[in-house]
Scaffold this motif. Sequence first.
Motif, PDB file in Angstrom:
ATOM      1  N   ALA A 253       0.800  -1.224   0.000  1.00  0.00           N
ATOM      2  CA  ALA A 253       0.000   0.000   0.000  1.00  0.00           C
ATOM      3  C   ALA A 253       0.841   1.287   0.000  1.00  0.00           C
ATOM      4  CB  ALA A 253      -0.969  -0.014   1.183  1.00  0.00           C
ATOM      5  N   PRO A 254       1.900   1.394   0.840  1.00  0.00           N
ATOM      6  CA  PRO A 254       2.656   2.657   0.842  1.00  0.00           C
ATOM      7  C   PRO A 254       3.319   2.982  -0.492  1.00  0.00           C
ATOM      8  CG  PRO A 254       3.158   1.357   2.797  1.00  0.00           C
ATOM      9  CD  PRO A 254       2.395   0.467   1.863  1.00  0.00           C
ATOM     10  N   PHE A 255       3.596   1.965  -1.301  1.00  0.00           N
ATOM     11  CA  PHE A 255       4.305   2.181  -2.560  1.00  0.00           C
ATOM     12  C   PHE A 255       3.372   2.310  -3.757  1.00  0.00           C
ATOM     13  CE2 PHE A 255       7.065  -0.348   0.270  1.00  0.00           C
ATOM     14  CZ  PHE A 255       8.059   0.593   0.471  1.00  0.00           C
ATOM     15  N   LEU A 256       2.245   1.595  -3.727  1.00  0.00           N
ATOM     16  CA  LEU A 256       1.313   1.631  -4.854  1.00  0.00           C
ATOM     17  C   LEU A 256       0.115   2.543  -4.608  1.00  0.00           C
ATOM     18  CD1 LEU A 256       1.185  -2.105  -6.040  1.00  0.00           C
ATOM     19  CD2 LEU A 256       2.655  -0.244  -6.835  1.00  0.00           C
ATOM     20  N   TYR A 257      -0.295   2.668  -3.352  1.00  0.00           N
ATOM     21  CA  TYR A 257      -1.483   3.455  -3.026  1.00  0.00           C
ATOM     22  C   TYR A 257      -1.174   4.408  -1.863  1.00  0.00           C
ATOM     23  CZ  TYR A 257      -3.061  -0.813  -5.338  1.00  0.00           C
ATOM     24  OH  TYR A 257      -3.200  -1.882  -6.200  1.00  0.00           O
ATOM     25  N   GLY A 276       7.862  -9.270   7.104  1.00  0.00           N
ATOM     26  CA  GLY A 276       9.059  -8.984   6.329  1.00  0.00           C
ATOM     27  C   GLY A 276       9.329 -10.071   5.311  1.00  0.00           C
ATOM     28  N   HIS A 277       8.875 -11.296   5.623  1.00  0.00           N
ATOM     29  CA  HIS A 277       9.174 -12.403   4.715  1.00  0.00           C
ATOM     30  C   HIS A 277       8.124 -12.572   3.612  1.00  0.00           C
ATOM     31  CE1 HIS A 277       7.183 -14.933   8.099  1.00  0.00           C
ATOM     32  NE2 HIS A 277       6.279 -14.621   7.199  1.00  0.00           N
ATOM     33  N   LYS A 278       7.208 -11.622   3.512  1.00  0.00           N
ATOM     34  CA  LYS A 278       6.289 -11.621   2.371  1.00  0.00           C
ATOM     35  C   LYS A 278       6.746 -10.523   1.412  1.00  0.00           C
ATOM     36  CE  LYS A 278       2.518 -13.850   4.842  1.00  0.00           C
ATOM     37  NZ  LYS A 278       1.137 -13.767   5.366  1.00  0.00           N
ATOM     38  N   TYR A 279       6.009  -9.434   1.347  1.00  0.00           N
ATOM     39  CA  TYR A 279       6.411  -8.385   0.411  1.00  0.00           C
ATOM     40  C   TYR A 279       7.460  -7.450   0.994  1.00  0.00           C
ATOM     41  CZ  TYR A 279       2.935 -10.182  -2.735  1.00  0.00           C
ATOM     42  OH  TYR A 279       2.225 -11.016  -3.577  1.00  0.00           O
ATOM     43  N   GLY A 280       7.998  -7.805   2.187  1.00  0.00           N
ATOM     44  CA  GLY A 280       9.216  -7.170   2.675  1.00  0.00           C
ATOM     45  C   GLY A 280      10.433  -7.764   2.001  1.00  0.00           C
ATOM     46  N   ILE A 344       9.312  -2.826  -7.825  1.00  0.00           N
ATOM     47  CA  ILE A 344       9.027  -4.260  -7.686  1.00  0.00           C
ATOM     48  C   ILE A 344       7.531  -4.497  -7.534  1.00  0.00           C
ATOM     49  CG2 ILE A 344       9.265  -6.230  -6.111  1.00  0.00           C
ATOM     50  CD1 ILE A 344      12.182  -5.314  -5.666  1.00  0.00           C
ATOM     51  N   MET A 345       6.853  -3.693  -6.706  1.00  0.00           N
ATOM     52  CA  MET A 345       5.419  -3.875  -6.504  1.00  0.00           C
ATOM     53  C   MET A 345       4.637  -3.565  -7.782  1.00  0.00           C
ATOM     54  SD  MET A 345       5.695  -5.078  -3.637  1.00  0.00           S
ATOM     55  CE  MET A 345       7.097  -5.124  -2.524  1.00  0.00           C
ATOM     56  N   GLU A 346       5.071  -2.552  -8.527  1.00  0.00           N
ATOM     57  CA  GLU A 346       4.422  -2.253  -9.804  1.00  0.00           C
ATOM     58  C   GLU A 346       4.587  -3.421 -10.778  1.00  0.00           C
ATOM     59  OE1 GLU A 346       6.257   1.368 -11.026  1.00  0.00           O
ATOM     60  OE2 GLU A 346       4.857   2.646  -9.917  1.00  0.00           O
ATOM     61  N   ASN A 347       5.782  -4.016 -10.780  1.00  0.00           N
ATOM     62  CA  ASN A 347       6.040  -5.158 -11.649  1.00  0.00           C
ATOM     63  C   ASN A 347       5.157  -6.345 -11.280  1.00  0.00           C
ATOM     64  OD1 ASN A 347       7.734  -6.463 -13.747  1.00  0.00           O
ATOM     65  ND2 ASN A 347       8.372  -7.763 -12.045  1.00  0.00           N
ATOM     66  N   CYS A 348       4.998  -6.577  -9.978  1.00  0.00           N
ATOM     67  CA  CYS A 348       4.124  -7.670  -9.518  1.00  0.00           C
ATOM     68  C   CYS A 348       2.693  -7.442  -9.985  1.00  0.00           C
ATOM     69  CB  CYS A 348       4.169  -7.783  -7.988  1.00  0.00           C
ATOM     70  SG  CYS A 348       5.712  -8.437  -7.320  1.00  0.00           S
ATOM     71  N   MET A 349       2.205  -6.212  -9.867  1.00  0.00           N
ATOM     72  CA  MET A 349       0.841  -5.913 -10.283  1.00  0.00           C
ATOM     73  C   MET A 349       0.668  -6.076 -11.795  1.00  0.00           C
ATOM     74  SD  MET A 349      -0.883  -5.402  -7.567  1.00  0.00           S
ATOM     75  CE  MET A 349      -2.402  -4.832  -8.308  1.00  0.00           C
ATOM     76  N   GLU A 350       1.678  -5.680 -12.563  1.00  0.00           N
ATOM     77  CA  GLU A 350       1.604  -5.850 -14.021  1.00  0.00           C
ATOM     78  C   GLU A 350       1.527  -7.322 -14.395  1.00  0.00           C
ATOM     79  OE1 GLU A 350       1.237  -3.695 -16.559  1.00  0.00           O
ATOM     80  OE2 GLU A 350       0.922  -2.181 -14.997  1.00  0.00           O
ATOM     81  N   ASN A 351       2.321  -8.154 -13.726  1.00  0.00           N
ATOM     82  CA  ASN A 351       2.300  -9.582 -14.020  1.00  0.00           C
ATOM     83  C   ASN A 351       0.984 -10.212 -13.580  1.00  0.00           C
ATOM     84  OD1 ASN A 351       4.838  -9.700 -15.227  1.00  0.00           O
ATOM     85  ND2 ASN A 351       5.886  -9.951 -13.262  1.00  0.00           N
ATOM     86  N   ARG A 423       4.657 -13.111  -6.749  1.00  0.00           N
ATOM     87  CA  ARG A 423       5.789 -12.624  -5.964  1.00  0.00           C
ATOM     88  C   ARG A 423       6.807 -11.951  -6.873  1.00  0.00           C
ATOM     89  NH1 ARG A 423       5.272 -17.940  -4.101  1.00  0.00           N
ATOM     90  NH2 ARG A 423       7.174 -18.463  -5.235  1.00  0.00           N
ATOM     91  N   GLU A 424       7.843 -11.410  -6.273  1.00  0.00           N
ATOM     92  CA  GLU A 424       8.879 -10.697  -7.019  1.00  0.00           C
ATOM     93  C   GLU A 424       9.483 -11.552  -8.120  1.00  0.00           C
ATOM     94  OE1 GLU A 424      13.263  -8.662  -6.130  1.00  0.00           O
ATOM     95  OE2 GLU A 424      12.320  -9.977  -4.653  1.00  0.00           O
ATOM     96  N   ASP A 425       9.702 -12.840  -7.838  1.00  0.00           N
ATOM     97  CA  ASP A 425      10.395 -13.711  -8.783  1.00  0.00           C
ATOM     98  C   ASP A 425       9.459 -14.415  -9.771  1.00  0.00           C
ATOM     99  OD1 ASP A 425       9.263 -15.180  -6.772  1.00  0.00           O
ATOM    100  OD2 ASP A 425      10.916 -16.588  -6.543  1.00  0.00           O
ATOM    101  N   PHE A 426       8.182 -13.990  -9.811  1.00  0.00           N
ATOM    102  CA  PHE A 426       7.239 -14.567 -10.773  1.00  0.00           C
ATOM    103  C   PHE A 426       7.171 -13.631 -11.978  1.00  0.00           C
ATOM    104  CE2 PHE A 426       3.007 -15.458 -12.525  1.00  0.00           C
ATOM    105  CZ  PHE A 426       3.037 -16.842 -12.592  1.00  0.00           C
ATOM    106  N   SER A 427       7.884 -13.975 -13.023  1.00  0.00           N
ATOM    107  CA  SER A 427       8.043 -13.100 -14.186  1.00  0.00           C
ATOM    108  C   SER A 427       6.866 -13.220 -15.151  1.00  0.00           C
ATOM    109  CB  SER A 427       9.333 -13.462 -14.925  1.00  0.00           C
ATOM    110  OG  SER A 427       9.246 -14.798 -15.426  1.00  0.00           O
TER     111      SER A 427
END
Length: 500
Positions: A253-257, A276-280, A344-351, A423-427
Amino acid sequence: MTLSAVASDADDSVAYTFASRYVREALPRFRIPEQSIPKDAAYQIINDELMLDGNPRLNLASFVTTWMEPECDRLIMAAVNKNYVDMDEYPVTTELQNRCVNMIAHLFNAPIGEDETAVGVGTVGSSEAIMLAGLAFKRKWQNKRKAEEKPYDKPNIVTGANVQVVCWEKFARYFEVELKEVKLKEGYYVMDPAKAVEMVDENTICVAAILGSTLTGEFEDVKLLNDLLTEKNQETGWDTPIHVDAASGGFIAPFLYPELEWDFRLPQVKSINVSGHKYGLVYAGVGWVVWRNKEDLPEELIFHINYLGADQPTFTLNFSKGSSQIIAQYYQFIRLGFEGFRNIMENCMENAKVLKAGIEGTETFDIVSKDVGVPLVAFSLKDSGKYTVFDVSETLRRFGWIVPAYTMPADAEHVAVLRVVIREDFSRSLAERLVTDIKKVLTDLENRWTKATMITHVKAEENPDGGGAVVPKKSVKQTHEEIARYWKRLVDRKKTSGVC
């Protein structure tokens, strides 16, 4: 002259690994073995067994980070032998934890000065963080009730039925707090703030809002909850607070909204947890909880120890734990910065959008998740008469994908969905590959159903007396109800056996 030699067991370390006796013997399962074995044999045996685990990168059921940069991996390994609780011996590690707490508190708009120390602590995950926050609410409520000479033996928490069971139900059961759940309904899979406030009474220690539902990724309306609760507090004279479970959404939320009001900008929000071990973006084993100010964390819950060399305040459910994840969290904060996290969060949302479009393109599923929230795609079958989401989930494992299927909680149990966490590594390429494999699975399941139907018709023709009568096709509602009954029985059995 023929030369011969007798094999000897005197030095097994020189034996070829897969020719040694260790790989021919059954592995110990219940007792520590009597004899030692060479280190390379122990490694090979265990490594071979672990090959049967799923691939973490293809585990789309989990929000937990499965990839980090090699530089951070080296920091983790260098600190793997440090016990975090030895603060006097490892003061820099302690300082890194404090820096993380301060950064998170500012990210969540805590009312503290630029150089003021925030109130918070690192945990092993959001489960521990939620229990610490819950204990603080319970103790503060009890202290107030005692001062007013009122009963303090029946505390309760109001949540939605969509909360994480292993966190909130566990807290309620372990610490004897009634859990009052707002039921869900089809098409609305988060807590209704109005209904939640209606359930609040003088024994409510807090209302728990979810920023990023595990089921659909949706953010609950914390702003509306805050406004309604403020009105009720003014009418009743109570001071019921809000805890925000931002395990999944706190680093989104702080980065996308950034304009979304859900955090300490709302006066009733007194504590927030985040994983921290999720989207941290840190490997499993780190969570955080921060409080609005010192008054929201009762002093009597903080322990002070000095046998390790200095006075050390501690507020955790455990004691010893590794330092690696704390260090890894700090690495991510300074390595990525606000810009990197946002990218990274924008990339996750695009994917997530790419995957959603591909799934919609099959014309077989309805999308249940929302566009605003945690980057995931939850979807249900339009027609479950031929096969179910559980069949789809099981068949996808043939391709290595781990995609969970589940039914919704109370009052929406007839709805069964599949969910893919981005997640971050899901391209994008993996998203496209998953869509391709889903199409293959649908074709396979359709062919199986067609074949089964043909066999049934043949049997019916061979036995016109009724022994092979065609089974009538079930409606979508009947199929969903049958699924819900099955999973309810399964859950009930687990509850009665004491398994959470």
